[in-house]
Scaffold this active site. Structure first.
Site, PDB file in Angstrom:
ATOM      1  CG  ASP A  68      45.401  36.608  54.276  1.00  0.00           C
ATOM      2  OD1 ASP A  68      46.247  37.463  53.993  1.00  0.00           O
ATOM      3  OD2 ASP A  68      44.190  36.733  54.039  1.00  0.00           O
ATOM      4  CG  ASN A  91      52.071  38.044  45.026  1.00  0.00           C
ATOM      5  OD1 ASN A  91      52.764  38.788  44.325  1.00  0.00           O
ATOM      6  ND2 ASN A  91      50.801  38.329  45.303  1.00  0.00           N
TER       7      ASN A  91
END
Length: 304
Positions: free
Chosen positions: A252, A182
């Protein structure tokens, strides 16, 4: 890991201390961590095998039962009596996340447990088409030797390897196909690897070079996803969420969908675009929930 939810209401403050009184109404469980990645694969119609550790406890039994119900393979899930099953307990009242309680042990597995994991992976790798390393810094991937061995063995067998990273020891991911940090993880790793470029394209280019990756995808939360490929260039995919209720598990979903569509042979940009759309679907759900093929089809029919 096992995600546990305490659902209830708060309507008063405790007379004992200035804290809310939580009125528990229900308890539910779902697959978390790497198992949520696998659940997203199953939701998209992909067969997935889990590899990792759970404890020899009641939570481990709950986890394995949920995995079986989701259609996930558990041949490489090892019961480790030396650690508890990792559990994240979230307390939620009136759709608001009040508190999270973690039960875990982050130490590396014993040499005996690690050898058991290796043996089961050696049996599984010839039967699969791709590998995802979902690193949550809970111990299994803490050893650079084990992680490097797994990547090298998978690539030796011609398998793409996708990594959701954690921490600042990225050298163990060298040789993977793609790493999907991220924005916060991306920014944190650059100075530790001597990279001065702070922009997405410059930093991604240097990371791909240093780690010998095929390409890199950075998830940007409400700003979508960024793709860098050394030969084809870079692209920004704007977020495609209509409503945001809970961002837990979005990463995920992104790596699961990206791996699934890439391995199925879709062009890379199309695979990333679909992964971005899948992540936009799951943030509209409360709690850690996977994406399902019918939801993706419906979103595509509505034009994303």
């Amino acid at each position: 890991m096992l995600d546990q939810y305490f659902w209830g209401e708060v309507s008063r403050i405790s007379p004992e201390a200035p804290v809310p009184v939580f009125d528990l109404r229900d308890i539910s469980h779902s697959l978390g961590g790497a198992a949520n990645v696998a659940a997203n694969l199953a939701g998209l119609g992909v067969r997935a095998e889990l590899c990792g550790l759970v404890g020899e406890d009641r939570e481990g039994e709950v986890f394995l039962e949920l995995a079986r119900r989701a259609g996930l393979g558990t041949r490489a899930v090892v019961r480790d009596g030396g650690r508890p099953t990792t559990v994240k307990t979230r307390v939620i009242a009136q759709a608001q996340h009040l508190l999270r309680i973690d039960t875990e042990r982050r130490a590396s597995p014993t040499p005996e447990i690690r050898e058991t994991l290796k043996a089961r992976l050696e049996e599984l790798l010839p039967q699969v088409k791709a590998v995802i390393l979902s690193d949550y810094a809970k111990g299994v991937l803490a050893s650079s030797g084990f992680t490097s061995w797994l990547i090298e063995e998978a690539r030796r067998q011609g398998l793409p390897v996708f990594v959701d990273p954690k921490g600042l020891e990225w050298q163990k991911y060298a040789g993977a196909t793609c790493v999907t940090p991220n924005r916060k993880e991306f920014r944190a790793i650059l100075p530790t690897m001597g990279i001065l470029e702070e922009d997405l394209e410059g930093g991604a280019r240097r990371l791909v070079e240093k780690l010998d990756l095929s390409f890199m995808v950075v998830t940007l939360g409400p700003e979508g996803m960024f793709l860098y490929h050394p030969e084809e260039g870079s692209w920004h995919f704007p977020a495609r969420a209509r409503e945001v209720y809970d961002v837990s598990g979005a990463g995920d979903t992104a790596i699961a969908a990206l791996t699934a569509f890439y391995t199925a042979g879709l062009p890379l940009k199309e695979a990333v675009s679909l992964a971005n759309l899948c992540a936009g679907i799951v943030v509209g759900k409360m709690g850690t929930r996977p994406v399902f093929w019918e939801e993706l089809k419906k979103a595509l029919q509505k034009g994303g």
